[in-house]
Design a protein around this motif. Structure first.
Motif, PDB file in Angstrom:
ATOM      1  N   THR A  26      50.826  47.021  25.909  1.00 48.68           N
ATOM      2  CA  THR A  26      49.199  46.421  25.933  1.00 48.68           C
ATOM      3  C   THR A  26      48.988  46.366  27.423  1.00 48.68           C
ATOM      4  OG1 THR A  26      50.206  44.235  25.830  1.00 48.68           O
ATOM      5  CG2 THR A  26      49.804  45.188  23.555  1.00 48.68           C
ATOM      6  N   CYS A  27      47.775  45.806  27.726  1.00 49.69           N
ATOM      7  CA  CYS A  27      47.325  45.743  29.147  1.00 49.69           C
ATOM      8  C   CYS A  27      48.193  44.428  29.550  1.00 49.69           C
ATOM      9  CB  CYS A  27      45.811  45.347  28.912  1.00 49.69           C
ATOM     10  SG  CYS A  27      44.818  46.882  28.565  1.00 49.69           S
ATOM     11  N   ARG A  28      48.369  43.424  28.798  1.00 50.75           N
ATOM     12  CA  ARG A  28      49.040  42.210  29.280  1.00 50.75           C
ATOM     13  C   ARG A  28      50.480  42.624  29.715  1.00 50.75           C
ATOM     14  NH1 ARG A  28      50.241  38.823  32.207  1.00 50.75           N
ATOM     15  NH2 ARG A  28      51.308  36.895  31.347  1.00 50.75           N
ATOM     16  N   GLN A  29      51.250  43.639  28.859  1.00 48.40           N
ATOM     17  CA  GLN A  29      52.568  44.145  29.172  1.00 48.40           C
ATOM     18  C   GLN A  29      52.205  44.956  30.357  1.00 48.40           C
ATOM     19  OE1 GLN A  29      53.135  45.834  25.483  1.00 48.40           O
ATOM     20  NE2 GLN A  29      54.724  44.404  24.887  1.00 48.40           N
ATOM     21  N   PHE A  30      51.385  45.599  30.660  1.00 47.06           N
ATOM     22  CA  PHE A  30      51.106  46.352  31.886  1.00 47.06           C
ATOM     23  C   PHE A  30      51.133  45.499  33.099  1.00 47.06           C
ATOM     24  CE2 PHE A  30      48.179  47.776  35.188  1.00 47.06           C
ATOM     25  CZ  PHE A  30      48.349  49.090  35.304  1.00 47.06           C
ATOM     26  N   GLU A  31      50.400  44.330  33.073  1.00 45.48           N
ATOM     27  CA  GLU A  31      50.443  43.378  34.179  1.00 45.48           C
ATOM     28  C   GLU A  31      51.998  42.772  34.469  1.00 45.48           C
ATOM     29  OE1 GLU A  31      47.572  40.193  34.726  1.00 45.48           O
ATOM     30  OE2 GLU A  31      46.411  41.128  33.172  1.00 45.48           O
ATOM     31  N   ASP A  32      52.631  42.543  33.317  1.00 46.04           N
ATOM     32  CA  ASP A  32      54.132  42.274  33.420  1.00 46.04           C
ATOM     33  C   ASP A  32      55.121  43.277  34.224  1.00 46.04           C
ATOM     34  OD1 ASP A  32      53.282  39.851  32.221  1.00 46.04           O
ATOM     35  OD2 ASP A  32      54.125  40.665  30.161  1.00 46.04           O
ATOM     36  N   PHE A  33      54.624  44.550  34.018  1.00 46.75           N
ATOM     37  CA  PHE A  33      55.472  45.860  34.718  1.00 46.75           C
ATOM     38  C   PHE A  33      54.956  46.011  36.035  1.00 46.75           C
ATOM     39  CE2 PHE A  33      56.545  46.367  30.001  1.00 46.75           C
ATOM     40  CZ  PHE A  33      57.734  46.091  30.182  1.00 46.75           C
ATOM     41  N   LEU A  34      53.654  45.703  36.222  1.00 53.73           N
ATOM     42  CA  LEU A  34      53.179  45.869  37.666  1.00 53.73           C
ATOM     43  C   LEU A  34      53.933  46.073  38.768  1.00 53.73           C
ATOM     44  CD1 LEU A  34      50.418  47.340  38.615  1.00 53.73           C
ATOM     45  CD2 LEU A  34      49.724  44.812  38.982  1.00 53.73           C
ATOM     46  N   LEU A  35      54.505  45.047  39.264  1.00 55.01           N
ATOM     47  CA  LEU A  35      55.321  44.715  40.419  1.00 55.01           C
ATOM     48  C   LEU A  35      56.541  45.756  40.393  1.00 55.01           C
ATOM     49  CD1 LEU A  35      55.359  43.320  43.178  1.00 55.01           C
ATOM     50  CD2 LEU A  35      56.892  41.615  42.038  1.00 55.01           C
ATOM     51  N   THR A  71      47.421  44.826  48.690  1.00 49.05           N
ATOM     52  CA  THR A  71      48.755  44.898  49.051  1.00 49.05           C
ATOM     53  C   THR A  71      48.511  45.597  50.347  1.00 49.05           C
ATOM     54  OG1 THR A  71      49.897  44.978  46.969  1.00 49.05           O
ATOM     55  CG2 THR A  71      51.071  45.632  48.889  1.00 49.05           C
ATOM     56  N   LYS A  72      47.969  46.569  50.511  1.00 45.67           N
ATOM     57  CA  LYS A  72      47.729  47.497  51.750  1.00 45.67           C
ATOM     58  C   LYS A  72      47.056  46.649  52.829  1.00 45.67           C
ATOM     59  CE  LYS A  72      44.799  50.387  52.898  1.00 45.67           C
ATOM     60  NZ  LYS A  72      43.858  51.611  52.590  1.00 45.67           N
ATOM     61  N   LEU A  73      46.037  45.712  52.440  1.00 46.93           N
ATOM     62  CA  LEU A  73      45.166  44.926  53.411  1.00 46.93           C
ATOM     63  C   LEU A  73      46.139  43.758  53.755  1.00 46.93           C
ATOM     64  CD1 LEU A  73      41.603  45.085  51.609  1.00 46.93           C
ATOM     65  CD2 LEU A  73      42.507  46.044  53.883  1.00 46.93           C
ATOM     66  N   GLY A  74      46.788  43.180  52.724  1.00 54.35           N
ATOM     67  CA  GLY A  74      47.561  42.068  53.234  1.00 54.35           C
ATOM     68  C   GLY A  74      48.569  42.386  54.097  1.00 54.35           C
ATOM     69  N   LYS A  75      49.091  43.676  53.948  1.00 59.35           N
ATOM     70  CA  LYS A  75      50.215  44.066  55.204  1.00 59.35           C
ATOM     71  C   LYS A  75      49.603  44.414  56.574  1.00 59.35           C
ATOM     72  CE  LYS A  75      53.454  45.914  51.861  1.00 59.35           C
ATOM     73  NZ  LYS A  75      54.147  47.116  51.236  1.00 59.35           N
ATOM     74  N   GLN A  76      48.390  44.939  56.323  1.00 55.88           N
ATOM     75  CA  GLN A  76      47.669  45.202  57.790  1.00 55.88           C
ATOM     76  C   GLN A  76      47.402  43.767  58.327  1.00 55.88           C
ATOM     77  OE1 GLN A  76      44.380  47.382  56.607  1.00 55.88           O
ATOM     78  NE2 GLN A  76      45.552  49.416  56.496  1.00 55.88           N
ATOM     79  N   SER A  77      47.080  42.893  57.605  1.00 53.50           N
ATOM     80  CA  SER A  77      46.596  41.555  58.261  1.00 53.50           C
ATOM     81  C   SER A  77      47.940  41.037  58.744  1.00 53.50           C
ATOM     82  CB  SER A  77      46.148  40.681  57.095  1.00 53.50           C
ATOM     83  OG  SER A  77      47.115  39.938  56.455  1.00 53.50           O
TER      84      SER A  77
END
Length: 107
Positions: A26-35, A71-77
């Motif tokens: 599900t979309c919720r499980q998608f979020e759980d595996f994202l990282l 994530t990319k913008l955070g690393k750039q900062s």
């Protein structure tokens, strides 16, 4: 007639498919595996299921793209703290980040 991707009928059909097909998440499980997916640590079988979800779910594709951009913008900062911010960063977000930095003790 095929329902449009934004219609209630399409969302209902997609939800039924995600709940009832084997090897679907599900979309919720998608979020759980994202990282784990982004870091490359998701096992091959789970990665295939995750990537299949991305192929059929526009919202999760958009979410993944936004996550990667953030994530990319955070690393750039951190690479260049003096770099200018993009024009579309909300002022209240900038204020909240600066306040959080001030309240966090130095290591």
């Amino acid at each position: 007639m095929t329902p449009s991707y934004g219609s209630k009928a399409w969302r209902f059909m997609k939800g039924a498919m995600l709940r009832n097909l084997p090897l679907m998440i599900t979309c919720r499980q998608f979020e759980d595996f994202l990282l784990d997916y982004v870091e490359g640590s998701l096992p091959a079988g789970q990665r295939r299921v995750f990537e299949f979800h991305i192929k059929i779910c526009r919202e999760c594709r958009d979410y993944l793209a936004a996550y990667r951009e953030a994530t990319k913008l955070g690393k750039q900062s951190f690479d260049d703290p003096a770099a200018p911010l993009p024009d579309d960063v909300p002022e209240d977000l900038i204020t909240a980040v600066l306040e959080a930095r001030r309240s966090t003790p130095e290591p």
